[in-house]
Design a protein around this motif. Structure first.
Motif, short mmCIF file in Angstrom:
data_model
loop_
_atom_site.label_atom_id
_atom_site.label_comp_id
_atom_site.label_asym_id
_atom_site.label_seq_id
_atom_site.Cartn_x
_atom_site.Cartn_y
_atom_site.Cartn_z
N VAL A 173 -24.59 43.50 41.50
CA VAL A 173 -23.85 42.27 41.75
C VAL A 173 -22.64 42.18 40.76
O VAL A 173 -21.42 42.03 41.09
N ASN A 174 -22.76 42.78 39.44
CA ASN A 174 -21.49 42.93 38.49
C ASN A 174 -20.47 43.80 39.32
O ASN A 174 -19.45 43.46 39.06
N ALA A 175 -20.86 44.98 39.95
CA ALA A 175 -19.97 45.60 40.35
C ALA A 175 -19.02 44.90 41.40
O ALA A 175 -17.89 45.21 41.65
N GLN B 11 -21.55 33.61 42.45
CA GLN B 11 -22.71 32.60 42.80
C GLN B 11 -24.07 33.23 42.83
O GLN B 11 -25.06 32.65 42.05
N ALA B 12 -24.29 34.39 43.13
CA ALA B 12 -25.58 35.23 43.07
C ALA B 12 -25.76 35.52 41.54
O ALA B 12 -27.20 35.16 41.10
N LEU B 13 -24.97 35.82 40.70
CA LEU B 13 -25.21 35.99 39.31
C LEU B 13 -25.80 34.73 38.64
O LEU B 13 -26.77 34.75 38.01
N THR B 14 -25.06 33.67 38.97
CA THR B 14 -25.36 32.31 38.42
C THR B 14 -26.78 32.02 39.03
O THR B 14 -27.78 31.72 37.99
N THR B 15 -27.01 32.03 40.23
CA THR B 15 -28.40 31.68 40.88
C THR B 15 -29.51 32.46 40.21
O THR B 15 -30.39 31.86 39.66
N GLY B 16 -29.35 33.72 40.13
CA GLY B 16 -30.36 34.66 39.45
C GLY B 16 -30.59 34.35 38.03
O GLY B 16 -31.93 34.23 37.72
N LEU B 17 -29.51 34.18 37.24
CA LEU B 17 -29.74 33.73 35.94
C LEU B 17 -30.40 32.36 35.79
O LEU B 17 -31.35 32.16 34.70
N LYS B 18 -30.16 31.39 36.45
CA LYS B 18 -30.57 29.97 36.36
C LYS B 18 -31.92 30.09 36.61
O LYS B 18 -32.81 29.51 35.96
N ASP C 5 -20.25 27.19 36.25
CA ASP C 5 -21.17 28.44 36.60
C ASP C 5 -20.99 29.39 35.55
O ASP C 5 -22.21 29.92 34.99
N TYR C 6 -19.85 29.65 35.20
CA TYR C 6 -19.73 30.65 34.11
C TYR C 6 -20.51 30.43 32.71
O TYR C 6 -20.80 31.29 31.94
N GLY C 7 -20.75 29.02 32.55
CA GLY C 7 -21.44 28.82 31.30
C GLY C 7 -22.85 29.60 31.12
O GLY C 7 -23.28 29.58 30.09
N TRP C 8 -23.32 29.87 32.32
CA TRP C 8 -24.66 30.61 32.13
C TRP C 8 -24.69 32.08 31.98
O TRP C 8 -25.65 32.73 31.81
N TRP C 9 -23.36 32.68 32.00
CA TRP C 9 -23.48 34.04 31.77
C TRP C 9 -23.54 34.65 30.61
O TRP C 9 -23.46 36.15 30.55
#
Ligand SMILES: [Zn+2]
Length: 604
Positions: free
Chosen positions: A205-207, A222-229, A508-512
């Protein structure tokens, strides 16, 4: 791409020759060295145990002889393991390589058991005799080694207390670290494209955040945020626990603040780190200007967080191995014929392994091996311009390691803060070489932008990460257990000043922050990256100003290895790391690179 196509580049056939260490994995010298080392370690123990921590301290000559013995013995016991690690890295899928690696590692542990008493006795020796010995001319060669070993002394608890802390850490801190790693590694990030959802791991996802296509980047974000949430409750709890555990540890061990243990490891002071971070924060305008330029080059009105890493030019030329070798050698030659002479040996004497091969470890490293031999470099050359920089980077390490053999095995290793000095300096040299070799402004801009973005990631971002970490530890101390939303706020607050209005950070970036392992693995690790990078930029600026006068002093600095504190070694180059003006030298150079990029963009 098939497996064979994927594993071929112009560097095929370029592999290292390890016979300077051993003739092969069946060389009887390996077992012989391990047996000799074991016998010598037992003799060493019999001769010195109980005779270092004695009232009034041991006689200086006695201690000097012990240290010299320890130094040759350490080389001898490490050499088989170092050889096995190299053989294994070059081809991990050969079971014989795994076997020799564990055999030599176990043998080394068994030998080292007889030597552990030595450092302990030295650390336990009373302060007055220890001070006197450190200043004694007979021990001049090992002064820093002796001094540094004792730096932790004020922070040791009693032996039973240390034992309890150690034992409980396995089911305490270490358990949470592992829980974090395994949780993050198992997260499925739901990446949506063309109406289909693929569950991807973090790396993939990062790539995709580097993809030239904005829709892909946006989906990846969006995928990154959802997975982290989806995993925020557990991960937040791990953060809260690890941060609190760090507080118990540093308070029990009498450190004044949460960063102090790291500073001690890095052989650096609070004041130096603060000078570095404050100076960096005064250059946020360089970041802003760069991202405004990037938005223009990408034809975007607003640059969002998920646009920052977008690849600018997908059509950069390839660079074959002979060309890379020539550019890098010439870059070192232009800097110093003496440095180039060292660098050439890596190619001519096969100290470098760069072909692609099944079972070979990814990435790149330079192993210092042992001072009585020479360093070895491993990398994977794929014909990209980026690989030329990697080659120059590893050769920088190699040069540093080669020159510092003179200070001996006990003191040739540098702390984290200066470990990347020669490597990043080497990258700067190669970067100049590449800019000369490729005159097309588009290629030059591509090279320059990737250099700038790399530097931003190691300078500004690492300072932001450190500021976030400081605020996290402070908030946990003052407010107790924190919610995810509270930490999201701390994260956004730490990130905003760097980009100002040039990049729009979404909520969303808040979750990273939730997946960043450095915060969990090694608290306050990140500033060392910024330290290393700006240090090199500043040294490079000094080189540009002082010309050839700079070169011999720089090579002497490398040759000194880890034989003194970084600030003391650097002072010999008239560098004062406590002075913000010094850090500004490097930050100005970075700012100049942004100006150069703006100028090149005009020419397109
Ligand atoms: Zn490196």
């Amino acid at each position: 791409m098939t497996q064979t196509e994927a594993l071929s580049s112009s560097a095929q056939g370029v592999s290292w020759d390890l016979t300077d260490l051993y003739k092969g994995i069946d060389d009887p010298a390996i077992s012989r060295d391990l047996e000799t080392a074991l016998a010598r370690a037992k003799t060493f123990e019999a001769g010195y145990r109980g005779r270092i921590n004695v009232p009034g301290g041991p006689p200086p000559d006695f201690l000097a002889t012990a240290l010299a013995g320890m130094e040759t013995l350490s080389e001898l016991m490490d050499r088989p393991l170092i050889y096995a690690s190299l053989v294994h890295a070059a081809k991990c899928d050969d079971p014989r390589h795994g076997a020799i690696l564990s055999r030599t590692r176990e043998a080394r542990t068994a030998i080292n058991k007889h030597l552990i008493f030595f450092d302990l006795e030295w650390v336990q020796l009373d302060e007055t005799p220890a001070r006197r010995l450190i200043r004694d001319p007979a021990l001049e060669k090992y002064r820093h080694y002796l001094e540094h070993k004792r730096a932790w002394r004020p922070h040791f608890l009693t032996e039973p207390e240390e034992k309890i802390l150690d034992e409980k850490a396995v089911t305490g801190r270490a358990a949470f670290v592992r829980l974090f790693d395994e949780t993050v590694a198992s997260i499925q990030f739901p990446f949506e494209a063309d109406g289909r959802i693929d569950n991807l791991p973090l790396q993939q996802v990062n790539a995709k955040l580097y993809d030239p296509d904005r829709n892909i980047r946006k989906s990846a974000a969006q995928a990154l945020t959802t997975g982290l949430k989806n995993n925020a409750r557990l991960l937040t709890y791990v953060f809260n626990t690890v941060v609190l555990d760090h507080k118990s540890d540093y308070e029990l061990k009498n450190f004044p603040n949460p960063m102090a243990p790291r500073h001690l490891d890095n052989e650096i002071s609070d004041a130096i780190v603060e000078a570095l971070m404050t100076a960096t924060e005064q250059y946020h305008s360089s970041v802003e200007r760069y991202y405004r330029l990037k938005a223009r080059l990408l034809h975007l009105d607003v640059l969002y967080d998920y646009d920052r890493y977008a690849l600018l030019f997908a059509d950069m030329p390839i660079c074959d191995w002979p060309t890379a070798r020539r550019i890098v050698t010439q870059s070192y030659e232009a800097f110093s014929p003496e440095a180039a002479a060292v660098v050439r040996q890596f190619f001519e004497k096969s100290w470098i392994d760069t072909e692609l091969r099944p079972g070979k470890r990814g990435g790149a490293f330079s192993s210092s091996a042992v001072p009585s031999v020479h360093p070895y470099i491993l990398m994977n050359y794929t014909d990209k311009l980026r690989d030329v920089m990697t080659l120059a980077h590893e050769l920088g390490h190699g040069l540093h390691q080669y020159l510092s053999r003179s200070v001996g095995y006990l003191q040739c290793h540098t702390p984290l803060t200066t470990a990347e000095m020669a490597s990043v300096f080497g990258e700067m040299l190669a970067f100049q070489g590449l800019m000369k070799a490729y005159t097309d402004p588009r290629i030059q801009l591509g090279l320059l932008c990737s250099k700038i973005e790399d530097s931003f990631a190691t300078v500004f971002r690492q300072v932001v990460l450190t500021r976030f970490e400081q605020s996290l530890h402070r908030a946990r101390r003052e407010r107790g257990e924190l919610t995810t939303e509270q930490i999201n706020d701390l994260w956004l607050t730490a990130n905003r000043p760097m980009h100002k209005d040039s990049v729009k950070l979404t909520n969303d970036y808040g979750w990273w922050w939730l997946y960043i392992g450095h915060f969990i693995h090694v608290p306050f690790y990140c500033y060392a990256y910024a330290f290393g990078e700006i240090l090199v930029l500043a040294l490079f600026q000094k080189y540009k100003e002082e010309g050839s006068r700079f070169v011999p002093r720089y090579l002497q600095l490398l040759a000194a290895g880890g034989s003194d504190r970084p600030d003391a070694l650097l002072s010999k180059l008239d560098v004062d790391v406590t002075d913000p003006v010094f850090w500004k030298l490097g930050l100005n150079l970075l700012d100049d690179m942004v100006t150069q990029a703006e100028d090149l963009a005009e020419k397109l």
